[in-house]
Design a protein around this motif. Structure first.
Motif, short mmCIF file in Angstrom:
data_model
loop_
_atom_site.label_atom_id
_atom_site.label_comp_id
_atom_site.label_asym_id
_atom_site.label_seq_id
_atom_site.Cartn_x
_atom_site.Cartn_y
_atom_site.Cartn_z
N GLY A 826 0.81 -1.22 0.00
CA GLY A 826 0.00 0.00 0.00
C GLY A 826 0.84 1.26 0.00
O GLY A 826 0.52 2.25 -0.68
N LYS A 827 1.93 1.26 0.76
CA LYS A 827 2.78 2.44 0.83
C LYS A 827 3.40 2.75 -0.52
O LYS A 827 3.48 3.91 -0.95
N LYS A 830 0.78 4.12 -2.92
CA LYS A 830 0.48 5.52 -2.64
C LYS A 830 1.59 6.42 -3.17
O LYS A 830 1.33 7.50 -3.72
N ASP A 834 1.21 9.26 -5.99
CA ASP A 834 1.61 10.63 -5.73
C ASP A 834 2.50 11.15 -6.86
O ASP A 834 2.36 12.30 -7.31
N ASP A 890 -8.56 1.37 0.71
CA ASP A 890 -7.23 1.98 0.81
C ASP A 890 -6.96 2.89 -0.38
O ASP A 890 -6.41 3.99 -0.24
N TYR A 894 -6.02 6.80 -0.55
CA TYR A 894 -4.79 7.28 -1.21
C TYR A 894 -5.12 8.44 -2.15
O TYR A 894 -4.47 9.50 -2.11
N SER A 897 -6.30 11.62 -0.20
CA SER A 897 -5.23 12.31 0.54
C SER A 897 -4.25 13.01 -0.40
O SER A 897 -3.78 14.11 -0.12
#
Length: 902
Positions: A826-827, A830, A834, A890, A894, A897
């Motif tokens: 997930g990180k 994201k 981004d 999730d 993402y 945010s």
């Protein structure tokens, strides 16, 4: 033959109340001899009908039957074939010709004679008897004697005599017989007794008649004696009448002389009456009063009363000169002298009137020029209504001059056109100089290059000369702007300078206020010209009387050479007379000469306006179209309508050039290789053009021209957007297409241009397609390895590998899948999103504000791919328990945010 006749009468004709009068035994000519009888019959009843009946013996027995019947009135001709020889053949012409052969010539003659008698007695019809002896028709008994064996006697004799002797009783005779039979009741029962009684009464009547004759002999003798005495008295009276006639003979001669004398007196009186009538006619119609003569010779042509007296005198003179003289009047010396006097008065008055009006035209031209300085500072034309009002007082005199002295009338027309053309040329030239200065001032006021307008004519010319020079500088400055290139991070703004306005407009020179001011100036110019031309045309028609009579061609001045040495557009007088056919053409030619500078000045003004700002052609097209439409409604063939129509062609040509220039600038656009493209200048330029055009063309007559220009421009925009997108290196093609077509779609939706509905839908379609393409291509990068892995899985399934057996493939087993999934926790996802957001932000421009739209579309596409990957895992790796490192929730967090953080 007699037995046959009686048998036919008994068996055939008596039952039908018919009598047989003539019969002949015949057979048809040229065929087998089948004998038959032709019978001539009459009916018993009144009116009598005469028929010719063909009777033939029946094949089954010895009786006869009626075969065919003709009415004698239908018979047109009887042809006996030969009048001099015995010939049994004859023809009867009914509805067709029937040819017969009689058993003998005597029977034929007897039958023809019977037909002739029946025709003479009952029909009186003109039946032609051809080749028939006249003796046969006139002397019937001789024809009967020629029949042998006494047959004709029985056939045509007895019955014909009985027919001739028989006379029908009259009504009175019938009544007398019935009365006599009633007096003798036994008349029916005892006819012999009745006959004896009638005989006795007849003898008594005869005796009475004889005695009456004997008694009247004495009376006859007395009557004869009286007649002798009357004859004697007649002789006596005749003698007296003879003596009286001799006595009256001398009286008759005297009366004849008196009658002849009276006739001469009547002729003399009649001649005197006719002579008096002729003298009264000449005195009444060929005598001009002294007041009229004085008005024609010395009348005041400046005062209203004097003009009215001259009008009355001229009309009286015309009546005297145009009187229809009777035969012989022209031989009278008094009539000849009077005609000479009238001709002298006509020439004298025509000369006085012509000189006076010539002076009025000349003085008016000089006096009017002195008032020009009052209108130079303001945009207005001098009014000529006072001149027209003064001259219209002479309109009836002009009509008289037109009908009596055509040469002088033409000379006045020539003088008026000459002086008024000079006057109007000065006024119009000064008027347009002021208009040009004011028009050019709209582009120069911001820079302060024009001072207050001087009022003198020489100063106006100097300003105009400097104006033409400055207009060239203005064009040069705008053209230099088109040569700027696009560089640096602000290259799009620099590009906006290079393709400034698709119509030579700099950002600091002209704005909407300047264009509005130009529009007002141009409208004021047309509004001043229109009443001027209409008033002058109306005056010419009324003053020169060109609307009431057949076409008269007033001569125009000889064509003059212009300053450049080229001949003027007015052809020579001879050519005018050959080409003109109506008075409207005459008026239009006079107007062409008087206002010959209007079209040239208008074209010059239009050229200047187009140089100042090519978008001015939109204003000019609308205004000029409206004025042309108004002029055509008043008079389609007028000078104003024709001139404005010609100028409208020039305006339309400038408008087309403006559109072509914009398209050419689109085709020549260049983009920077180091900066993103964004919204192309010609896209925003089309938006500005459409907004301006919609404002200008609201309720305009020439909307169709704008719609055609719209279609040309939008197609050029579409083509060149795609061209720029293909050439772009810094910005992806889909971004260039998406942003620009979104801007086009927004513009067309906002302006609601009906003729571009199809292009609006096409722009939306292109925008949507390229948005989807850009999203799909961009999303392949954050989960690149995962995308490649599942693409391989789908390729194996496409090659025929069963979905549940894919996990047994070495490159796509469960361990490989877990390895790829672990690379995208997930990180990491994201972080990749981004980076994608930042890259999209760099691609998109700020003006269109499509970042959030694109980001939301990417979110939807990412979720769709996620669900697709999970579906493939469930189908190809069933029961493995393998899942993605992140969930849909999730992903939503993402995307949200990232969007909030930026």
């Amino acid at each position: 033959m007699t037995a046959i006749k009686h048998a036919l009468q008994r068996d055939i004709f008596t039952p039908n109340d018919e009598r047989l009068l003539g019969i002949v035994n015949v057979c048809k000519a040229g065929k087998k001899k089948k004998n038959c009888f032709l019978c001539a019959t009459v009916t018993m009843e009144r009116p009598v009908q005469v028929k010719v009946v063909k009777v033939k013996k029946s094949d089954k027995g010895d009786f006869y039957k009626r075969q065919q019947t003709w009415e004698l009135r239908d018979l047109t001709e009887v042809d006996a074939k030969d009048a001099s020889k015995e010939n049994p053949e004859f023809d009867l012409h009914f509805e067709k010709v029937y040819r017969w052969v009689a058993s003998s010539a005597a029977e034929k003659n007897s039958f023809i004679s019977c037909i002739w008698k029946l025709n003479q007695r009952y029909l009186r019809k003109k039946v032609e008897f051809v080749n028939v002896s006249s003796q046969l028709l006139e002397e019937l008994p001789k024809a009967e004697e020629s029949v042998p064996s006494g047959e004709s006697q029985s056939v045509a004799g007895g019955d014909e005599d009985a027919l001739d002797d028989y006379q029908e009783l009259s009504t009175r005779e019938e009544q007398d017989i019935e009365g006599m039979m009633e007096m003798c009741e036994y008349a029916v029962s005892n006819a012999e007794g009745f006959a004896e009684q009638l005989s006795r009464e007849l003898q008594v009547l005869d005796g009475a008649n004889i005695q009456s004759i004997m008694a009247s002999e004495k009376q006859v003798n007395i009557l004869m004696q009286l007649l002798d005495e009357a004859l004697g008295e007649v002789d006596t009276i005749e003698g007296k009448l003879s003596s009286y006639e001799e006595m009256l003979q001398s009286v008759k001669e005297q009366m004849d002389q008196i009658s002849q004398s009276n006739r001469h007196i009547q002729i003399s009186n009649s001649n005197n009456v006719k002579l008096l009538d002729e003298i009264q006619f000449l005195v009444n119609y060929m005598d001009l009063s002294k007041g009229h003569v004085r008005a024609l010779q010395e009348g005041d042509l400046t005062s209203p009363k004097g003009i009215e007296a001259c009008i009355n005198a001229s009309e009286a003179l015309s009546q005297c000169m145009n009187v229809a003289l009777r035969p012989g009047h022209e031989k009278l010396m008094a009539v000849t002298q009077q005609q000479l006097l009238f001709a002298e008065l006509r020439d004298t008055f025509a000369r006085r009137l012509t000189n006076h009006l010539n002076n009025v035209f000349v003085h008016q031209g000089h006096d009017q020029s002195s008032t020009l300085s009052q209108h130079t500072a303001e945009l207005s034309l001098p009014k000529h209504s006072p001149l027209h009002r003064d001259l219209l007082r002479y309109s009836k005199l002009m009509e008289w001059l037109k009908n009596t002295h055509r040469e002088k009338y033409e000379g006045l027309s020539r003088t008026y056109v000459d002086y008024m053309s000079r006057l109007y040329e000065r006024e119009i030239k000064d008027f347009f100089e002021v208009a040009k200065i004011k028009m050019a001032g709209t582009a120069k006021e911001a820079k302060g290059k024009f001072a207050t307008l001087p009022r003198k004519e020489s100063a106006l010319k100097q300003e105009t000369e400097s104006l033409h020079g400055s207009s060239g500088k203005l064009t040069g400055s705008t053209s230099s702007l088109n040569k700027l290139t696009v560089q640096g991070s602000n290259s799009r703004r620099s590009q906006s300078s290079s393709l400034l306005d698709m119509g030579n407009m700099s950002a600091s020179d002209l704005d909407v206020a300047d264009r509005t001011k130009f529009d007002k100036i141009f409208e004021q110019v047309l509004s001043e010209l229109e009443p001027l031309c209409l008033a002058e045309q109306d005056f010419i028609s009324k003053f020169f009387k060109l609307q009431q009579h057949p076409a008269v061609l007033p001569p125009l001045p000889e064509p003059e050479e212009s300053d450049g040495g080229t001949p003027s557009r007015i052809p020579r007088q001879a050519e005018h007379r050959q080409s003109l056919s109506s008075e409207k053409d005459v008026v239009r030619l006079m107007m062409n000469k008087i206002f010959q500078s209007i079209e040239t000045e208008l074209n010059s003004l239009i050229a200047l306006g187009d140089k100042v700002d090519s978008f001015n052609s939109l204003y000019m097209l609308v205004k000029m179209s409206h004025h042309v439409w108004t002029a055509e409604n008043v008079d389609p063939a007028s000078y104003l309508s024709t001139t404005l129509g010609n100028v409208l062609v020039t305006v339309k040509r400038n408008f087309d050039k403006c559109i072509s220039a914009q398209i050419r600038q689109m085709e020549e656009v260049k983009i920077s290789k180091k900066s993103k493209v964004g919204i192309l200048l010609f896209v925003t330029g089309f938006e500005e053009f459409a907004e301006l055009a919609e404002t200008i063309f609201r309720n305009a007559e020439r909307r169709g021209d704008l719609d055609k220009a719209y279609v040309k421009l939008i197609r050029a925009v579409f083509v060149n957007v795609e061209k720029v997108a293909n050439e772009s290196q810094k910005t992806p093609r889909d971004v260039v297409m998406m942003e620009n077509f979104h801007h086009i779609f927004s513009t067309l939706s906002r302006l609601k241009i009906s003729c571009l509905d199809a292009e609006r839908r096409e722009a939306k379609h292109k925008y949507t397609d390229h948005l989807q393409s850009y999203v799909i291509n961009s999303l392949g990068q954050p989960l690149e390895k995962l995308n490649h892995f599942f693409e391989g899985v789908e390729a194996r399934v496409a090659q025929g590998v069963r979905e549940e057996e894919v996990s047994y493939q070495l490159a796509f087993n469960k361990q490989e899948l877990r390895k790829v999934i672990k690379e995208y926790p997930g990180k990491e996802v994201k972080k990749g999103l981004d980076n994608l957001y930042k890259k999209v932000d760099k691609h998109l421009c700020e003006e269109e504000s499509l970042l959030q739209v694109v980001w939301h579309s990417m979110q939807d596409e990412f979720i769709r791919q996620y669900k697709h990957f999970e579906d493939l895992i469930g189908r190809c790796y069933p029961g493995s328990g393998i899942t993605m490192e992140f969930t849909i929730q999730d992903m939503l967090e993402y995307f949200s945010s990232i969007a909030q953080s930026h």
